[in-house]
Design a protein around this motif. Sequence first.
Motif: not given
Length: 306
Positions: A284-306
């Motif tokens: 989250h500090e070394e690669r914040p843009e990639e980390f945040d993209a993964e996190l925000v996309a997953w949070l926005a998904d109402p039914e996150p996949d397995r």
Amino acid sequence: MATDEAFVQIEGPWTHRTVHAGGTRFHVVEAGDGPLVLLLHGFPQFWWTWRHQLVSLPAAGYRAVAVDLRGYGASDKPPRGYDLPNLAMDGAGLVRALGETGAIVVGHDWGGLLAWTMAAFDPKVVRRLVPVSAPHPLRLRASLLTDPLGQLRASGHTLGFQLPALPERRLTADGGALVGRLLDEWSGPEWPSEEDALTYREAFGIPGVAHCALEYHRWFFRSQFRPDGLRYARQMRAEIEAPTLQLHGALDSCVLPRTAQGSSRFVAAPYRWRMLEGAGHFPHEERPEEFDAELVAWLADPEPDR
């Protein structure tokens, strides 16, 4: 080396305040409005490790709250209470003290072990779970026994921390030089900067922090052989009911990726594993843009996949 607690009141697009939970005073840093995302830091850090997410999460429509865990930063430093069951009560109490019945809980390193524990002990409090560089605690325990040349060797610092008094002196000697070395050893090749390392080194100069931080490690190791540890392990067998996103740096030399990967067996809910290439123990500090993209996309998904 002595630093005042005011050192951690770092200015930015966020608000500092104090929250009381279970008789303990916590320093929290807050930004944004929307669903609550509770951010739990690891060792050897404090709330500031989430500075990038305190910007990106509010921009995505969330209320981000980073906390100094018990014993760190400007939070209280009581002599006891550094076991994961008690820390999980701290976390649940914080969610309620922040005016919510549940939260998205993102935890790194020790904060991740704490987040897993909250999800097992108090499922209603954890709506979604994001462990970062943190295997399920039972997976970590098992790997220390089954992977002696891998995870046990990588966790050698925890064994060294079991000694009384000496590790505290080592962590604070030479302006916290050991803190800087640990950050260097566990991260990928491009982090930390001298300025980032200095911030964490100085934060360990706050009276009591080094001792309290080490108490986390001491409980986890010693409890393996005690009744409280056996009780904890039994409770942690409960299936995790919160949708889970597990994020891990491919170059993590503190918690090996293969240790973390076995955690999915404890999750009954939708589960997603993401490895961040080029990142070590602090993605989250070394690669914040990639980390945040993964996190925000997953949070926005109402039914996150397995």
